[in-house]
Design a protein around this motif. Structure first.
Motif, PDB file in Angstrom:
ATOM      1  N   PRO A  64       0.842  -1.199   0.000  1.00  0.00           N
ATOM      2  CA  PRO A  64       0.000   0.000   0.000  1.00  0.00           C
ATOM      3  C   PRO A  64       0.876   1.247   0.000  1.00  0.00           C
ATOM      4  O   PRO A  64       1.802   1.343   0.784  1.00  0.00           O
ATOM      5  N   CYS A  65       0.594   2.163  -0.901  1.00  0.00           N
ATOM      6  CA  CYS A  65       1.424   3.355  -1.072  1.00  0.00           C
ATOM      7  C   CYS A  65       0.900   4.494  -0.200  1.00  0.00           C
ATOM      8  O   CYS A  65      -0.286   4.779  -0.208  1.00  0.00           O
ATOM      9  N   ARG A  66       1.821   5.128   0.523  1.00  0.00           N
ATOM     10  CA  ARG A  66       1.424   6.227   1.402  1.00  0.00           C
ATOM     11  C   ARG A  66       1.068   7.481   0.611  1.00  0.00           C
ATOM     12  O   ARG A  66       0.377   8.354   1.109  1.00  0.00           O
ATOM     13  N   LEU A  67       1.597   7.588  -0.573  1.00  0.00           N
ATOM     14  CA  LEU A  67       1.431   8.835  -1.320  1.00  0.00           C
ATOM     15  C   LEU A  67       0.136   8.866  -2.122  1.00  0.00           C
ATOM     16  O   LEU A  67      -0.496   9.904  -2.238  1.00  0.00           O
ATOM     17  N   CYS A  68      -0.272   7.727  -2.709  1.00  0.00           N
ATOM     18  CA  CYS A  68      -1.514   7.714  -3.492  1.00  0.00           C
ATOM     19  C   CYS A  68      -2.594   6.883  -2.807  1.00  0.00           C
ATOM     20  O   CYS A  68      -3.729   6.837  -3.261  1.00  0.00           O
ATOM     21  N   LEU A  69      -2.239   6.216  -1.718  1.00  0.00           N
ATOM     22  CA  LEU A  69      -3.183   5.423  -0.920  1.00  0.00           C
ATOM     23  C   LEU A  69      -3.743   4.233  -1.687  1.00  0.00           C
ATOM     24  O   LEU A  69      -4.779   3.698  -1.355  1.00  0.00           O
ATOM     25  N   ALA A  86       6.150   3.487  -0.893  1.00  0.00           N
ATOM     26  CA  ALA A  86       5.773   4.377  -1.985  1.00  0.00           C
ATOM     27  C   ALA A  86       5.868   3.605  -3.281  1.00  0.00           C
ATOM     28  O   ALA A  86       6.860   2.910  -3.518  1.00  0.00           O
ATOM     29  N   CYS A  87       4.840   3.683  -4.123  1.00  0.00           N
ATOM     30  CA  CYS A  87       4.856   2.918  -5.368  1.00  0.00           C
ATOM     31  C   CYS A  87       5.689   3.631  -6.429  1.00  0.00           C
ATOM     32  O   CYS A  87       5.984   4.816  -6.313  1.00  0.00           O
ATOM     33  N   ARG A  88       6.061   2.879  -7.454  1.00  0.00           N
ATOM     34  CA  ARG A  88       6.953   3.432  -8.470  1.00  0.00           C
ATOM     35  C   ARG A  88       6.310   4.602  -9.215  1.00  0.00           C
ATOM     36  O   ARG A  88       6.966   5.576  -9.535  1.00  0.00           O
ATOM     37  N   ARG A  89       5.013   4.503  -9.465  1.00  0.00           N
ATOM     38  CA  ARG A  89       4.351   5.593 -10.176  1.00  0.00           C
ATOM     39  C   ARG A  89       4.480   6.903  -9.408  1.00  0.00           C
ATOM     40  O   ARG A  89       4.802   7.942  -9.970  1.00  0.00           O
ATOM     41  N   CYS A  90       4.222   6.841  -8.096  1.00  0.00           N
ATOM     42  CA  CYS A  90       4.304   8.058  -7.281  1.00  0.00           C
ATOM     43  C   CYS A  90       5.729   8.598  -7.231  1.00  0.00           C
ATOM     44  O   CYS A  90       5.940   9.811  -7.264  1.00  0.00           O
ATOM     45  N   ILE A  91       6.688   7.701  -7.114  1.00  0.00           N
ATOM     46  CA  ILE A  91       8.077   8.146  -7.041  1.00  0.00           C
ATOM     47  C   ILE A  91       8.477   8.836  -8.336  1.00  0.00           C
ATOM     48  O   ILE A  91       9.116   9.889  -8.331  1.00  0.00           O
TER      49      ILE A  91
HETATM   50 ZN   LIG Z   1       1.568   5.555  -5.049  1.00  0.00          ZN
END
Ligand SMILES: [Zn+2]
Ligand SMILES: [Zn+2]
Length: 112
Positions: A64-69, A86-91
């Motif tokens: 679960p990504c903290r940035l996009c939830l 943090a997922c790759r897309r958000c990074i």
């Molecule tokens: Zn994300």
């Protein structure tokens, strides 16, 4: 993220911490970028995460990504000392935005 026990009606810069290393990036004047629901990643975490996920393409499990939830199929970078990924897309998005931002001199790490 917000410091535990802070007053939500009177948020101070030092109450805002990087979700991935716990540094008070905001009050320290460190480059940082916001995600959803008050999440925050500082420039030094972003550098490490970008290296792992984008340059080295490490085969990390999704989380679960903290940035996009969201929990996406993307590999997710796990924070340094705080529970959070943090997922790759958000990074990628965060690195692109911070790289372009005139407020900070943060630059995307280069392939080495
Ligand atoms: Zn994300
Ligand atoms: Zn950080």
């Amino acid at each position: 993220m917000h410091r535990e026990g802070m007053n939500p009606d009177d948020v101070q810069p030092e109450d805002i911490l990087c979700d991935f290393c716990g540094d008070p990036a905001w009050s320290a004047g460190t480059a940082c970028i916001e995600g959803h629901q008050g999440s925050l990643i500082c420039g030094s975490c972003l550098t490490i995460a970008y290296r792992s996920l984008v340059l080295e393409r490490q085969d990390l499990p999704s989380a679960p990504c903290r940035l996009c939830l969201e929990t996406r199929d993307d590999p997710a970078w796990k924070g340094i000392c705080v529970e959070g990924s943090a997922c790759r897309r958000c990074i990628k998005q965060a690195a692109g935005a911070l790289h372009k931002s005139k407020d900070w001199d943060w630059v995307k790490p280069l392939d080495s």
